[in-house]
Scaffold this motif. Sequence first.
Motif, short mmCIF file in Angstrom:
data_model
loop_
_atom_site.label_atom_id
_atom_site.label_comp_id
_atom_site.label_asym_id
_atom_site.label_seq_id
_atom_site.Cartn_x
_atom_site.Cartn_y
_atom_site.Cartn_z
N ALA A 62 0.84 -1.20 0.00
CA ALA A 62 0.00 0.00 0.00
C ALA A 62 0.87 1.25 0.00
CB ALA A 62 -0.93 -0.01 1.21
N GLU A 63 1.93 1.24 0.78
CA GLU A 63 2.85 2.38 0.81
C GLU A 63 3.47 2.60 -0.57
OE1 GLU A 63 6.78 4.03 3.20
OE2 GLU A 63 6.18 1.95 3.45
N GLN A 64 3.85 1.54 -1.20
CA GLN A 64 4.45 1.66 -2.54
C GLN A 64 3.44 2.25 -3.52
OE1 GLN A 64 5.43 -1.95 -4.66
NE2 GLN A 64 7.09 -0.93 -5.74
N ARG A 65 2.20 1.81 -3.46
CA ARG A 65 1.17 2.36 -4.34
C ARG A 65 0.99 3.85 -4.12
NH1 ARG A 65 -4.18 -0.97 -4.22
NH2 ARG A 65 -4.64 0.52 -5.86
N VAL A 66 0.98 4.28 -2.86
CA VAL A 66 0.83 5.70 -2.55
C VAL A 66 2.03 6.47 -3.09
CG1 VAL A 66 0.82 7.38 -0.66
CG2 VAL A 66 -0.65 5.36 -0.54
N GLN A 67 3.23 5.94 -2.92
CA GLN A 67 4.41 6.62 -3.44
C GLN A 67 4.34 6.77 -4.96
OE1 GLN A 67 7.69 4.34 -1.89
NE2 GLN A 67 7.57 5.33 0.10
N ILE A 68 3.87 5.74 -5.63
CA ILE A 68 3.75 5.80 -7.09
C ILE A 68 2.71 6.83 -7.50
CG2 ILE A 68 2.99 4.49 -9.13
CD1 ILE A 68 4.46 2.08 -7.86
N LEU A 69 1.62 6.90 -6.77
CA LEU A 69 0.59 7.88 -7.09
C LEU A 69 1.10 9.31 -6.96
CD1 LEU A 69 -2.50 6.20 -5.43
CD2 LEU A 69 -2.08 6.48 -7.88
N TYR A 70 2.01 9.52 -6.02
CA TYR A 70 2.58 10.84 -5.82
C TYR A 70 3.82 11.10 -6.68
CZ TYR A 70 -0.43 12.18 -1.98
OH TYR A 70 -1.52 12.53 -1.22
N ALA A 71 4.29 10.08 -7.36
CA ALA A 71 5.50 10.23 -8.18
C ALA A 71 5.24 11.17 -9.35
CB ALA A 71 5.94 8.86 -8.69
N LYS A 72 6.29 11.77 -9.84
CA LYS A 72 6.18 12.69 -10.97
C LYS A 72 5.78 11.96 -12.24
CE LYS A 72 9.51 15.92 -9.10
NZ LYS A 72 10.81 16.55 -9.24
N ALA A 97 3.60 9.66 -14.28
CA ALA A 97 2.27 9.08 -14.20
C ALA A 97 2.23 7.65 -14.73
CB ALA A 97 1.27 9.93 -14.99
N ASP A 98 3.22 7.24 -15.51
CA ASP A 98 3.19 5.91 -16.08
C ASP A 98 4.08 4.92 -15.32
OD1 ASP A 98 5.49 7.20 -16.84
OD2 ASP A 98 5.52 6.34 -18.85
N ALA A 99 4.47 5.26 -14.10
CA ALA A 99 5.27 4.34 -13.29
C ALA A 99 4.44 3.10 -12.96
CB ALA A 99 5.71 5.03 -12.00
N GLU A 100 5.10 1.96 -12.95
CA GLU A 100 4.41 0.70 -12.67
C GLU A 100 4.77 0.20 -11.28
OE1 GLU A 100 4.70 -2.27 -15.67
OE2 GLU A 100 4.71 -0.80 -17.28
N LEU A 101 3.85 -0.57 -10.70
CA LEU A 101 4.12 -1.20 -9.42
C LEU A 101 5.13 -2.30 -9.60
CD1 LEU A 101 0.54 -1.59 -7.91
CD2 LEU A 101 2.29 0.00 -7.20
N GLU A 102 6.02 -2.43 -8.65
CA GLU A 102 6.96 -3.52 -8.65
C GLU A 102 6.81 -4.25 -7.32
OE1 GLU A 102 10.95 -2.23 -9.35
OE2 GLU A 102 10.34 -0.94 -11.02
N PRO A 103 6.85 -5.58 -7.35
CA PRO A 103 6.68 -6.31 -6.09
C PRO A 103 7.84 -6.04 -5.14
CG PRO A 103 7.20 -7.80 -7.90
CD PRO A 103 7.04 -6.44 -8.49
N PHE A 104 7.51 -5.88 -3.87
CA PHE A 104 8.53 -5.71 -2.85
C PHE A 104 9.16 -7.06 -2.58
CE2 PHE A 104 7.58 -1.76 -0.07
CZ PHE A 104 7.63 -0.96 -1.18
N ALA A 105 10.40 -7.09 -2.22
CA ALA A 105 11.03 -8.31 -1.77
C ALA A 105 10.45 -8.65 -0.40
CB ALA A 105 12.54 -8.13 -1.68
N ASP A 106 10.25 -9.94 -0.14
CA ASP A 106 9.71 -10.33 1.17
C ASP A 106 10.67 -9.92 2.26
OD1 ASP A 106 8.25 -13.48 0.16
OD2 ASP A 106 7.43 -11.45 0.14
N HIS A 107 10.12 -9.36 3.30
CA HIS A 107 10.90 -8.97 4.48
C HIS A 107 11.03 -10.17 5.36
CE1 HIS A 107 10.79 -4.77 3.39
NE2 HIS A 107 9.51 -4.89 3.16
#
Length: 80
Positions: free
Chosen positions: A57-67, A69-79
């Motif tokens: 969810a945090e990554q999605r929010v960061q992408i939405l605020y990114a400059k 607009a066509d940035a894609e989601l990338e899976p996070f590595a498992d913690h």
Amino acid sequence: MTPDTQTPLAGFEQALSDLEALVDSLEKGDLSLEASLEAFERGIGLARTCQKTLDQAEQRVQILYAKSADAELEPFADHV
């Protein structure tokens, strides 16, 4: 709805609810040692599930605020 078809938010809410119930039962101290260990192990898995969902969810929010607009989601590595 099965866990595979749940939305991430529904899965998060269920995992959090289950985790809270496990914590309550552990805090009461009525479980045997074996049951306590099983509950703790399940709780660790639920906490990891919740953390992964929050990270996504945090990554999605960061992408939405990114400059870009066509940035894609990338899976996070498992913690962990």
